[in-house]
Scaffold this active site. Structure first.
Site, PDB file in Angstrom:
ATOM      1  N   ASP A  35      -5.146  -6.009   9.743  1.00 47.57           N
ATOM      2  CA  ASP A  35      -6.459  -6.479  11.065  1.00 47.57           C
ATOM      3  C   ASP A  35      -6.674  -7.940  10.571  1.00 47.57           C
ATOM      4  O   ASP A  35      -7.370  -8.484  11.383  1.00 47.57           O
ATOM      5  CB  ASP A  35      -7.272  -5.590  10.777  1.00 47.57           C
ATOM      6  CG  ASP A  35      -8.362  -5.511   9.346  1.00 47.57           C
ATOM      7  OD1 ASP A  35      -7.726  -4.332   8.939  1.00 47.57           O
ATOM      8  OD2 ASP A  35      -9.090  -6.245   9.081  1.00 47.57           O
TER       9      ASP A  35
ATOM     10  N   ARG B 285     -12.253 -10.641  -3.218  1.00 49.29           N
ATOM     11  CA  ARG B 285     -11.542 -10.115  -2.230  1.00 49.29           C
ATOM     12  C   ARG B 285     -11.461 -10.664  -0.814  1.00 49.29           C
ATOM     13  O   ARG B 285     -10.875 -10.038   0.341  1.00 49.29           O
ATOM     14  CB  ARG B 285     -11.773  -8.650  -2.077  1.00 49.29           C
ATOM     15  CG  ARG B 285     -11.252  -7.823  -3.213  1.00 49.29           C
ATOM     16  CD  ARG B 285      -9.697  -7.379  -3.022  1.00 49.29           C
ATOM     17  NE  ARG B 285      -9.512  -6.618  -1.928  1.00 49.29           N
ATOM     18  CZ  ARG B 285      -8.311  -6.549  -1.153  1.00 49.29           C
ATOM     19  NH1 ARG B 285      -7.491  -7.752  -1.179  1.00 49.29           N
ATOM     20  NH2 ARG B 285      -8.248  -5.903  -0.185  1.00 49.29           N
TER      21      ARG B 285
ATOM     22  N   HIS C 108     -13.121   1.892  -1.484  1.00 41.44           N
ATOM     23  CA  HIS C 108     -13.835   1.813  -0.113  1.00 41.44           C
ATOM     24  C   HIS C 108     -15.318   2.057   0.011  1.00 41.44           C
ATOM     25  O   HIS C 108     -15.970   2.813   0.817  1.00 41.44           O
ATOM     26  CB  HIS C 108     -13.126   2.876   0.841  1.00 41.44           C
ATOM     27  CG  HIS C 108     -11.839   2.101   1.239  1.00 41.44           C
ATOM     28  ND1 HIS C 108     -10.620   2.998   1.258  1.00 41.44           N
ATOM     29  CD2 HIS C 108     -11.389   1.019   1.815  1.00 41.44           C
ATOM     30  CE1 HIS C 108      -9.563   2.332   1.486  1.00 41.44           C
ATOM     31  NE2 HIS C 108     -10.009   1.099   2.018  1.00 41.44           N
TER      32      HIS C 108
ATOM     33  N   HIS D  34      -7.882 -10.597   0.919  1.00 45.44           N
ATOM     34  CA  HIS D  34      -7.986  -9.483   1.838  1.00 45.44           C
ATOM     35  C   HIS D  34      -6.657  -9.851   2.793  1.00 45.44           C
ATOM     36  O   HIS D  34      -6.592 -10.775   3.329  1.00 45.44           O
ATOM     37  CB  HIS D  34      -8.916  -9.334   2.517  1.00 45.44           C
ATOM     38  CG  HIS D  34      -9.100  -7.891   3.212  1.00 45.44           C
ATOM     39  ND1 HIS D  34      -9.995  -7.610   4.196  1.00 45.44           N
ATOM     40  CD2 HIS D  34      -8.659  -6.748   2.670  1.00 45.44           C
ATOM     41  CE1 HIS D  34      -9.842  -6.525   4.520  1.00 45.44           C
ATOM     42  NE2 HIS D  34      -9.143  -5.837   3.502  1.00 45.44           N
TER      43      HIS D  34
ATOM     44  N   HIS E 206       0.808  -1.466   0.018  1.00 42.74           N
ATOM     45  CA  HIS E 206       0.046  -0.084   0.075  1.00 42.74           C
ATOM     46  C   HIS E 206       0.883   1.217   0.029  1.00 42.74           C
ATOM     47  O   HIS E 206       1.297   1.587   0.994  1.00 42.74           O
ATOM     48  CB  HIS E 206      -0.672   0.180   1.346  1.00 42.74           C
ATOM     49  CG  HIS E 206      -1.756  -0.857   1.373  1.00 42.74           C
ATOM     50  ND1 HIS E 206      -3.126  -0.644   2.235  1.00 42.74           N
ATOM     51  CD2 HIS E 206      -1.938  -2.081   0.689  1.00 42.74           C
ATOM     52  CE1 HIS E 206      -3.699  -1.664   1.891  1.00 42.74           C
ATOM     53  NE2 HIS E 206      -3.279  -2.717   1.234  1.00 42.74           N
TER      54      HIS E 206
HETATM   55  O1  EZ4 Z   1     -10.567  -1.153   5.313  1.00 38.27           O
HETATM   56  O2  EZ4 Z   1      -9.088  -3.883   6.861  1.00 38.27           O
HETATM   57  O3  EZ4 Z   1      -8.295  -3.282   1.318  1.00 38.27           O
HETATM   58  N1  EZ4 Z   1      -8.200  -3.047   2.323  1.00 38.27           N
HETATM   59  C1  EZ4 Z   1      -9.059  -2.408   3.224  1.00 38.27           C
HETATM   60  C2  EZ4 Z   1      -8.986  -2.305   4.484  1.00 38.27           C
HETATM   61  C3  EZ4 Z   1     -10.251  -2.436   5.360  1.00 38.27           C
HETATM   62  C4  EZ4 Z   1     -10.164  -2.904   6.826  1.00 38.27           C
HETATM   63  C5  EZ4 Z   1     -11.285  -3.132   7.553  1.00 38.27           C
HETATM   64  O4  EZ4 Z   1     -11.140  -3.852   8.423  1.00 38.27           O
HETATM   65  O5  EZ4 Z   1      -9.988  -1.728   2.434  1.00 38.27           O
HETATM   66  O6  EZ4 Z   1      -8.075  -1.099   4.798  1.00 38.27           O
HETATM   67 CO    CO Z   2     -10.331  -2.742   0.568  1.00 41.01          CO
END
Ligand code: EZ4
Ligand code: CO
Length: 412
Positions: free
Chosen positions: A326, A293, A222, A322, A122
């Site tokens: 977190d 995802r 988002h 994903h 990122h």
């Molecule tokens: O908003 O993991 O692509 N990644 C994201 C993350 C999510 C968080 C939410 O728990 O969009 O940043």
């Molecule tokens: Co995302």
């Protein structure tokens, strides 16, 4: 292989993580990730009060049967809390199965379909120079694919920008990418979709000019756009050849994604807040996305995600699991084993956990030249150091939210 202990361990080294640890009568230990960002204790209660008692005395070798029992037997189906709890059980049982077999989990899933997993990092910044620096810093860390998030003129605080990183507790402000900030209330950010739509294409044009045509670039919307706005963005980004545009709309209304598809050939990635393969049924069958995802942690674990990816394969849809911070190192390991085994792997998100997290969760994965590999230890290859975990008690944390200029709460 009878389960005689099921413990839920909450620890907050750099952020909160929920781990289920299952022990069998013959001494095997398996761990699973149940972390649901900002709602961690809901899953803890679900596991402790409703699932752990059912595990005791059960046969740890019957992974599929346990999944079906916890899913169908509960009467109440789906939802992020339930599915994260089931995922943790599933992962822990695969970990145990691997240890019993003396094999890494990916071998039990059919063996490796590739040598390593291409991962993206990122990059972000409020303005272009900062974004360029961030992309270069990621390239130096080995990343060959980069997600780009940018500030928008006129907006003070936008999700996903490094310079607004989370205070990790030692006085430093480390970019944890995903600042579920510790505190009693969620932080408020601001949002203006028109300003965002005007600005984003200029950023991708500049990034392409600076870094050339080869570098795979990704962007996360988002969930903030309407279908028409998403269509406009996907179309305006077409010249910059994105690897994907993620979460362009809140995908509850999946039919509406047809509008985006008709307007553009920018690949779409959706699903990090989905939690079963039923959530994907129409979106996949109608060829409305290109990448899945889901996190293994949030979509029922390895068993369920394997089925989802096999279904997606019929439509040439690939994985883009994903992998934010977190998702704990256990959830990341599960994603790596699955990604290595399936044929339709696409890319793996890789945010990199902090040092304290890596001390709590000892890991065997490798990161070489832009590629991840889960390693060859039996099971998932992650050990939870319970003493180390005990040093970091749970702290309440919330994801931020945003309001428009007139005070209206906007889509996440
Ligand atoms: O908003 O993991 O692509 N990644 C994201 C993350 C999510 C968080 C939410 O728990 O969009 O940043
Ligand atoms: Co995302």
């Amino acid at each position: 292989m009878i389960i005689d202990k099921a413990e839920v361990i909450v620890t907050s080294p750099d952020r909160n993580f929920v781990t289920l640890r299952i022990t069998t009568d013959d001494g095997l230990v398996g761990i699973g990730d149940a972390t649901l960002n900002g709602r961690e204790l809901a899953v803890v209660a679900y596991l402790q009060e409703h699932v752990a008692p059912l595990l005791l005395g059960a046969d740890a070798s019957r992974i599929e049967d346990m999944w079906q029992f916890l899913y169908r037997g509960a009467y109440w189906r789906r939802g992020p809390v339930t599915m994260a709890a089931i995922a943790a059980v599933d992962m822990a049982l695969w970990d145990i199965k691997g240890k019993a077999a003396g094999m890494p989990v990916y071998q039990l899933l059919g063996g490796a379909s590739r040598d390593g997993l291409m991962a993206y990092g990122h990059a972000s910044g409020k303005e272009l120079p900062e974004i360029f620096d961030s992309i270069r810093a990621h390239q130096e860390k080995g990343f060959r694919s980069i997600r780009v998030q940018t500030g928008v003129p006129g907006l003070k605080a936008i999700y996903g920008i490094a310079s607004q990183g989370a205070d990790v507790g030692d006085g430093s402000v480390r970019y944890d990418h995903e600042p579920a900030r510790r505190g009693a209330r969620p932080t408020q950010e601001d949002w203006d979709t028109r300003a965002y739509l005007r600005h984003i294409p200029t950023v991708f044009e500049a990034v392409r000019n600076e870094f050339g045509p080869e570098l795979p670039l990704l962007h996360d919307g988002h969930h903030r756009m309407t279908p028409l706005q998403a269509a406009k963005l996907a179309k305006s980004l077409e010249p910059y050849d994105l690897f994907w545009l993620e979460d362009c709309t809140p995908a509850e209304n999946q039919e509406a994604l047809k509008l985006v598809r008709q307007a553009s050939t920018t690949p779409l990635a959706i699903g990090e807040i989905f939690n079963t393969y039923w959530d994907y049924k129409d979106i996949i069958a109608n060829q409305l996305i290109d990448y899945v995802r889901s996190a293994v942690t949030h979509t029922g674990g390895i068993s369920h995600m394997k089925k989802l990816m096999d279904y997606a394969a019929m439509f040439q849809i690939k994985s883009g699991f994903h992998g934010p911070t977190d998702v704990s190192p256990v959830g990341m390991a599960a994603a790596m084993h699955l990604g290595l085994a399936i044929h339709n792997f696409g890319i793996q998100e890789y945010m990199q956990h902090g040092e304290r997290t890596n001390q709590v969760f000892r890991q065997t994965f490798t990161w070489n030249d832009g590629y991840l590999h889960p390693g060859d230890e039996p099971g998932l290859g992650v050990t939870l150091d319970v003493d180390e975990a005990g040093k970091y008690p749970y702290e309440q944390a919330y994801l931020p939210f945003n309001r428009l200029a007139d005070g209206t709460v906007h889509d996440w």
